[in-house]
Design a protein around this motif. Structure first.
Motif, short mmCIF file in Angstrom:
data_model
loop_
_atom_site.label_atom_id
_atom_site.label_comp_id
_atom_site.label_asym_id
_atom_site.label_seq_id
_atom_site.Cartn_x
_atom_site.Cartn_y
_atom_site.Cartn_z
N LEU A 133 50.27 -21.27 -26.32
CA LEU A 133 49.66 -21.51 -27.62
C LEU A 133 48.40 -20.68 -27.88
N THR A 134 47.49 -20.65 -26.93
CA THR A 134 46.18 -20.03 -27.17
C THR A 134 46.14 -18.58 -26.69
N ALA A 135 45.11 -17.87 -27.16
CA ALA A 135 44.96 -16.46 -26.79
C ALA A 135 44.72 -16.30 -25.29
N GLY A 136 43.85 -17.15 -24.72
CA GLY A 136 43.57 -17.05 -23.29
C GLY A 136 44.79 -17.31 -22.44
N ASP A 137 45.56 -18.34 -22.79
CA ASP A 137 46.78 -18.65 -22.04
C ASP A 137 47.82 -17.54 -22.20
N THR A 138 47.86 -16.94 -23.39
CA THR A 138 48.81 -15.85 -23.62
C THR A 138 48.52 -14.69 -22.69
N GLN A 139 47.26 -14.36 -22.54
CA GLN A 139 46.88 -13.27 -21.65
C GLN A 139 47.22 -13.60 -20.20
N ALA A 140 47.00 -14.84 -19.80
CA ALA A 140 47.29 -15.25 -18.43
C ALA A 140 48.79 -15.19 -18.14
N VAL A 141 49.59 -15.68 -19.06
CA VAL A 141 51.05 -15.66 -18.87
C VAL A 141 51.57 -14.22 -18.85
N ALA A 142 51.01 -13.38 -19.71
CA ALA A 142 51.44 -11.99 -19.76
C ALA A 142 51.21 -11.28 -18.43
N SER A 143 50.15 -11.65 -17.73
CA SER A 143 49.86 -11.01 -16.44
C SER A 143 50.96 -11.26 -15.42
N VAL A 144 51.72 -12.33 -15.61
CA VAL A 144 52.83 -12.66 -14.70
C VAL A 144 54.14 -12.05 -15.19
N LEU A 145 54.35 -12.08 -16.50
CA LEU A 145 55.64 -11.65 -17.05
C LEU A 145 55.75 -10.15 -17.23
N GLN A 146 54.65 -9.47 -17.57
CA GLN A 146 54.72 -8.04 -17.85
C GLN A 146 55.23 -7.21 -16.67
N PRO A 147 54.77 -7.47 -15.44
CA PRO A 147 55.25 -6.65 -14.31
C PRO A 147 56.76 -6.73 -14.08
N VAL A 148 57.39 -7.82 -14.52
CA VAL A 148 58.84 -7.97 -14.32
C VAL A 148 59.61 -7.81 -15.63
N SER A 149 58.93 -7.33 -16.68
CA SER A 149 59.57 -7.01 -17.96
C SER A 149 60.30 -8.18 -18.60
N VAL A 150 59.68 -9.37 -18.53
CA VAL A 150 60.24 -10.53 -19.22
C VAL A 150 59.51 -10.68 -20.55
N PRO A 151 60.23 -10.66 -21.68
CA PRO A 151 59.58 -10.74 -22.99
C PRO A 151 58.84 -12.06 -23.18
N GLU A 152 57.74 -12.00 -23.92
CA GLU A 152 56.94 -13.18 -24.22
C GLU A 152 56.73 -13.28 -25.73
N LEU A 153 57.17 -14.38 -26.32
CA LEU A 153 56.95 -14.66 -27.74
C LEU A 153 55.87 -15.72 -27.83
N ALA A 154 54.62 -15.28 -27.93
CA ALA A 154 53.47 -16.18 -27.89
C ALA A 154 53.19 -16.77 -29.27
N PHE A 155 52.57 -17.94 -29.29
CA PHE A 155 52.30 -18.64 -30.55
C PHE A 155 50.87 -18.49 -31.04
N THR A 156 50.08 -17.68 -30.36
CA THR A 156 48.72 -17.44 -30.80
C THR A 156 48.71 -16.62 -32.08
#
Length: 506
Positions: A133-156
């Motif tokens: 939901l939030t910008a901070g959480d979006t950044q944290a989740v992206a740090s895990v998903l980006q290296p393995v190329s899993v798309p993230e549809l964030a709600f921020t």
């Protein structure tokens, strides 16, 4: 003699359980894969009567691909739990539990944090993650998903989080400003300026205006940021409009009783009469003093971002400096939708908003399923879940399809995921009527080709310039049907049945 033994079993994903609070926990069973081993044993008599045996030969098993799953990361506990739970419910409305693909739900507010939730999603085999939901959480989740190329549809709604592979699904100030600029250009406006609060929202709107003008090949807009101080508003408005203050600053006083009007904290304030609100001041529309002899301003479209008492003061400054329609087209954010009945002094001004009629079918389905209305942010959870589910069922879950130019039809209209992580939304244009209230004058288009790519004055399908005189059009324009994506996130027939258990897939 040759004998053959085959042992194999099917691979399956471990079950995912949810407790009564909507929290997700990984089941204890693990994926089991039995390897088939083919052994060839032969015995024959060789010379001298000796037996010769072949060595066992093992062959690699045929890999079994797991069905793609969807992960949802939202706050299910903590201060944002109510919002997160409604978002979870909206996602389940789009992806019923008895249908494929499966969705795993994780609490971003768990003690281990959003990073742990993202790792849980990867361990569950989720191929796309919705949230957080939030910008901070979006950044944290992206740090895990980006290296393995899993798309993230964030709600921020923080556009700063947008990047390739991380899409910002929330309604951003940039999306609103871009739509306003496109509509204003079709109205013949070419010179843009902004008078915005010195806040995070104001600066986001200013950045959006600069970007939209740059992409449209327009001059760099003039942007002024102001505080809540009356003198600061008065002086900076005069500077922006190149008017002198020879007549003094007393002409730009806030309306009596404006403190009780709508505010950024409570835009739906239903206090005293409209005359005491943010827009119904006692001033007349005829300018007096030095302002009446002022030269035209160096812009013909002005973006505002205030609400409440500050908006009342800004409106007085606009009147003093003769910056109201038709000389200047006033543009505003979606926030004005909440209290446009009190905006009579801004008659002729435009703001952007979703069309409630477009959303009505989804709202009714949500109410039937959960006995309450969805919150606006829950709309984005529904769209993201429905889109992810449709693409997985069609085996089209990839960046190229996610970002296809045609976009997708969501509960609030058409939207397009851009390769850079930003979003474009087809928003309607509303015009403030004399006495307050508004009318939809430019419906949201079903064609996401940006008007900024067209020469000024060109009418894009589904759009039309409003009358430059500022009069509200009697009838909203009809949008001609155009081709949209073959993957519809929302359609009226999708939720024809009552209750979530009877929903059909797209």
């Amino acid at each position: 003699m040759v004998s053959q033994t085959s042992l194999s079993s099917m691979s399956r994903s471990g079950p995912y359980s949810r407790d009564g609070q909507g929290h997700g926990k990984r089941g204890s069973s693990r994926t089991a894969l039995a390897v088939g081993i083919f052994m060839f044993l032969g015995a024959c008599s060789g010379e001298n009567g000796h037996e010769r045996a072949t060595s066992p030969v093992a062959t690699a098993p045929v890999p079994v691909e797991k069905p793609a799953r969807i992960g949802l990361i939202v706050p299910l506990s903590g201060p944002h739990a109510a919002i997160g739970q409604r978002m979870r419910d909206a996602a389940r409305l789009a992806l019923p539990e008895n249908q494929t693909p499966s969705m795993d739900v994780f609490d971003s507010a768990q003690p281990e944090g959003p990073v742990h939730a993202a790792r849980q999603a990867l361990a569950a085999g989720d191929k796309i993650v919705l949230g957080p939901l939030t910008a901070g959480d979006t950044q944290a989740v992206a740090s895990v998903l980006q290296p393995v190329s899993v798309p993230e549809l964030a709600f921020t709604s923080d556009v700063a989080q947008a990047k390739p592979g991380v899409w910002v699904m929330g309604l951003t100030p940039e999306q609103q400003v871009r739509r306003l600029v496109d509509a204003a250009r079709l109205d013949g406006r070419k010179r843009f300026a902004a008078f915005l609060p010195d806040t995070a929202l104001g600066h986001s709107m200013g950045e959006g205006l600069t970007l939209a003008c740059q992409e449209a090949g327009l001059e760099t807009p003039q942007i002024a940021f102001h505080s809540s101080d009356l003198n600061d508003i008065t002086q900076k408005m005069a500077q922006l409009s190149h008017h002198s203050l020879a007549g003094g600053t007393g002409a730009a006083q806030a309306s009596p009783g404006a403190e009780s009007g709508p505010s950024a904290v409570d835009p739906l304030n239903d206090g005293d009469e409209i005359g005491a609100s943010a827009v119904k001041s006692e001033h007349t529309d005829q300018p007096t003093g030095a302002a009446s002899e002022a030269s035209p301003p160096p812009f013909d479209a002005l973006l505002l971002g205030d609400t409440g008492l500050d908006l009342a003061r800004v409106i007085d400054a606009l009147r003093t400096n003769q910056l109201l329609v038709p000389q200047v087209r006033i543009l505003g954010p979606m926030l004005w939708r909440s209290f446009d009945a009190k905006l009579g002094d801004l008659r002729g001004a435009w703001y952007v908003a979703f069309d409630e009629k477009q959303r009505s079918g989804y709202v009714q389905s949500y109410q039937n399923a959960y006995q309450q209305k969805p919150s606006p942010v829950a709309d984005f959870a529904y769209d993201a879940a429905a889109l992810a589910g449709a693409l997985i069922r069609q085996n089209k879950l990839n960046v190229a399809t996610l970002t296809q130019r045609e976009g997708y039809l969501g509960v609030n209209g058409l939207f397009h995921l851009r390769p850079d992580g930003r979003m474009t939304r087809a928003l309607g244009i509303y015009q403030i009527a004399p006495g307050g209230g508004s009318q939809l004058i430019v419906p949201a288009s079903r064609d996401l080709a940006p008007a900024s790519s067209q020469p000024a004055g060109t009418v894009v399908p589904g759009q039309q310039a409003a009358a430059s005189s500022g009069a509200v059009q009697a009838k909203a324009m009809q949008t001609p049907p155009t081709a949209v994506s073959d993957v519809a996130v929302w359609s009226p027939s999708r939720h024809a049945a009552v209750g979530s258990d009877a929903l059909s897939t797209p």
